[in-house]
Motif scaffolding. Structure first.
Motif, PDB file in Angstrom:
ATOM      1  N   PRO A 143       0.815  -1.213   0.000  1.00 34.54           N
ATOM      2  CA  PRO A 143       0.000   0.000   0.000  1.00 34.54           C
ATOM      3  C   PRO A 143       0.854   1.270   0.000  1.00 34.54           C
ATOM      4  CG  PRO A 143      -0.910  -1.592   1.539  1.00 34.54           C
ATOM      5  CD  PRO A 143       0.404  -2.146   1.073  1.00 34.54           C
ATOM      6  N   THR A 144       2.049   1.192   0.577  1.00 34.41           N
ATOM      7  CA  THR A 144       2.941   2.356   0.582  1.00 34.41           C
ATOM      8  C   THR A 144       3.321   2.761  -0.836  1.00 34.41           C
ATOM      9  OG1 THR A 144       3.833   1.867   2.770  1.00 34.41           O
ATOM     10  CG2 THR A 144       5.203   3.206   1.321  1.00 34.41           C
ATOM     11  N   GLN A 146       1.475   2.391  -3.399  1.00 35.71           N
ATOM     12  CA  GLN A 146       0.271   2.896  -4.046  1.00 35.71           C
ATOM     13  C   GLN A 146      -0.140   4.262  -3.507  1.00 35.71           C
ATOM     14  OE1 GLN A 146       0.637   0.135  -6.285  1.00 35.71           O
ATOM     15  NE2 GLN A 146      -1.547   0.472  -6.494  1.00 35.71           N
ATOM     16  N   ARG A 147       0.060   4.474  -2.198  1.00 34.15           N
ATOM     17  CA  ARG A 147      -0.485   5.654  -1.540  1.00 34.15           C
ATOM     18  C   ARG A 147       0.559   6.553  -0.874  1.00 34.15           C
ATOM     19  NH1 ARG A 147      -5.071   7.607  -2.305  1.00 34.15           N
ATOM     20  NH2 ARG A 147      -5.338   8.165  -0.118  1.00 34.15           N
ATOM     21  N   ASN A 149       3.717   6.760   2.349  1.00 35.53           N
ATOM     22  CA  ASN A 149       3.671   6.596   3.802  1.00 35.53           C
ATOM     23  C   ASN A 149       4.811   7.394   4.431  1.00 35.53           C
ATOM     24  OD1 ASN A 149       2.596   5.522   6.224  1.00 35.53           O
ATOM     25  ND2 ASN A 149       4.202   3.985   6.276  1.00 35.53           N
ATOM     26  N   TRP A 257      -6.726  -2.922  -7.501  1.00 36.89           N
ATOM     27  CA  TRP A 257      -6.301  -1.522  -7.534  1.00 36.89           C
ATOM     28  C   TRP A 257      -6.367  -1.000  -8.960  1.00 36.89           C
ATOM     29  CZ3 TRP A 257      -4.375   1.748  -3.624  1.00 36.89           C
ATOM     30  CH2 TRP A 257      -4.229   1.157  -2.363  1.00 36.89           C
ATOM     31  N   GLN A 289      -6.272  14.930  -5.124  1.00 36.45           N
ATOM     32  CA  GLN A 289      -6.170  13.551  -4.666  1.00 36.45           C
ATOM     33  C   GLN A 289      -5.524  13.476  -3.284  1.00 36.45           C
ATOM     34  OE1 GLN A 289      -7.273  10.681  -6.928  1.00 36.45           O
ATOM     35  NE2 GLN A 289      -8.367  12.614  -7.204  1.00 36.45           N
ATOM     36  N   SER A 290      -5.993  12.557  -2.459  1.00 39.65           N
ATOM     37  CA  SER A 290      -5.406  12.369  -1.137  1.00 39.65           C
ATOM     38  C   SER A 290      -4.145  11.521  -1.232  1.00 39.65           C
ATOM     39  CB  SER A 290      -6.416  11.689  -0.209  1.00 39.65           C
ATOM     40  OG  SER A 290      -6.725  10.382  -0.693  1.00 39.65           O
ATOM     41  N   VAL A 291      -3.326  11.589  -0.208  1.00 42.08           N
ATOM     42  CA  VAL A 291      -2.123  10.768  -0.140  1.00 42.08           C
ATOM     43  C   VAL A 291      -2.080  10.061   1.211  1.00 42.08           C
ATOM     44  CG1 VAL A 291      -0.780  12.189  -1.728  1.00 42.08           C
ATOM     45  CG2 VAL A 291      -0.735  12.700   0.716  1.00 42.08           C
ATOM     46  N   GLY A 292      -1.363   8.946   1.259  1.00 39.00           N
ATOM     47  CA  GLY A 292      -1.250   8.187   2.493  1.00 39.00           C
ATOM     48  C   GLY A 292      -2.517   7.417   2.806  1.00 39.00           C
ATOM     49  N   GLU A 293      -2.395   6.512   3.782  1.00 39.34           N
ATOM     50  CA  GLU A 293      -3.539   5.726   4.237  1.00 39.34           C
ATOM     51  C   GLU A 293      -4.074   6.289   5.548  1.00 39.34           C
ATOM     52  OE1 GLU A 293      -3.873   1.336   3.186  1.00 39.34           O
ATOM     53  OE2 GLU A 293      -1.818   1.534   3.895  1.00 39.34           O
TER      54      GLU A 293
END
Length: 308
Positions: A143-144, A146-147, A149, A257, A289-293
């Motif tokens: 996920p890091t 993709q998004r 961290n 995804w 767009q948002s970033v991180g989880e």
């Protein structure tokens, strides 16, 4: 056993997620090349597969160098007569914020994750094409990647790069019948064991007890075994039509995804100048767009308890 007669390489498979992948591939009938940097750990992994009735042998070497890639692929052909499946799982972490990250911290993570994936896949795909083998390339993302961290510049770059390579390999390997996909696992690992948010799930896993439903269902967070089934499925003949995909799995959750795609498009006659962007950027692109989880608050009963 759907993988009977197949031969697989799993890098970084001495313990943790990699070992779970190797054990499941062996359970489904594949002969497996175990890889780890520690000889005793690799030997224990091989023994665990053989004790369960499977077939495995080990190559003890760090991934990254081309020499290791050749050793792994040669071992598959020399020991078991071919190669059908490659799972690139090996990795290390050197987490710190960017202004404290050394060249060595950055280079090590990139070398093991990104270069290690590239060199092993390059060697494997070359031999598969020469042999006419319709192979399966399964790379491990995060996920890091993709998004993003906080504190993981090196890891995020490596995992995002792996996803990019997989999309390219899906195009390049298609004619040879070789699929390439990236799996994005969310599971209890040595890294998540240190995060208080996951304490109740990690503790349950360590005791051999079921994880609370909040983690398995709401967060899609589970055990290494929860991920292994997808690895074996993507390695099978049944998955021959799946390629170039990023697939997330964890606990009770399976996710597909999206590829990076434009989410807003605007045109302006004569192009976009500095002045026109100042005036019209927000209206043209809309919500950013948002970033991180982000994670929901833990239920009261699952919150870490203060130490006495």
């Amino acid at each position: 056993m759907s993988l009977q007669g197949k031969v697989a390489i799993v890098t970084g498979s001495g313990r943790g997620l990699g070992l779970a992948y190797a054990q499941e591939l062996a359970r489904q009938g594949a002969s497996v090349i175990i890889n780890d940097v520690d000889e005793a750990t690799a030997a224990e992994a091989v023994a665990s597969i053989e004790q369960a009735g499977g077939t495995a042998s080990a190559v003890v070497a760090p991934v990254g160098p081309t020499e290791t890639a050749k050793k792994l692929v040669d071992a598959a052909y020399d020991t078991y007569g071919g190669l059908d499946i490659v799972v690139t799982n090996a990795g290390v972490l050197r987490d710190t914020v960017t202004w404290k990250m050394s060249d060595e911290d950055f280079d090590l993570v990139i070398n093991v994750h990104l270069r290690g994936t590239f060199t092993v896949v390059r060697e494997a795909a070359t031999r598969m094409r020469e042999a006419g083998t319709p192979g399966r390339i399964i790379c491990i993302g995060s996920p890091t990647g993709q998004r993003g961290n906080f504190g993981q510049t090196n890891y995020a770059a490596a995992k995002a790069g792996i996803a990019g390579m997989v999309r390219t390999w899906a195009l390049e390997f298609k004619k040879a019948g070789i699929t390439a996909n990236v799996v994005i696992p969310v599971a209890a690992t040595a890294m998540t064991a240190t995060v208080p948010y996951f304490a109740a799930a990690v503790e349950a896993d360590a005791k051999g007890e079921p994880m609370p439903s909040f983690f398995r269902h709401d967060l899609g967070f589970g055990t290494a075994a929860d991920v292994a089934g997808l690895i074996a499925y993507l390695a099978s003949d049944e998955a021959s039509g799946i390629t170039g995909q990023a697939i997330g799995i964890g606990g009770d959750r399976l996710q597909l995804w999206s590829h990076p795609e434009p989410v807003a498009t605007a045109y302006r006659d004569g192009g976009w100048t500095y002045e026109s962007l100042r005036e019209g950027f927000a209206e043209a692109v809309g919500e950013l767009q948002s970033v991180g989880e982000t994670f929901p608050p833990l239920p009261e009963e699952l919150q870490p308890r203060p130490q006495a």
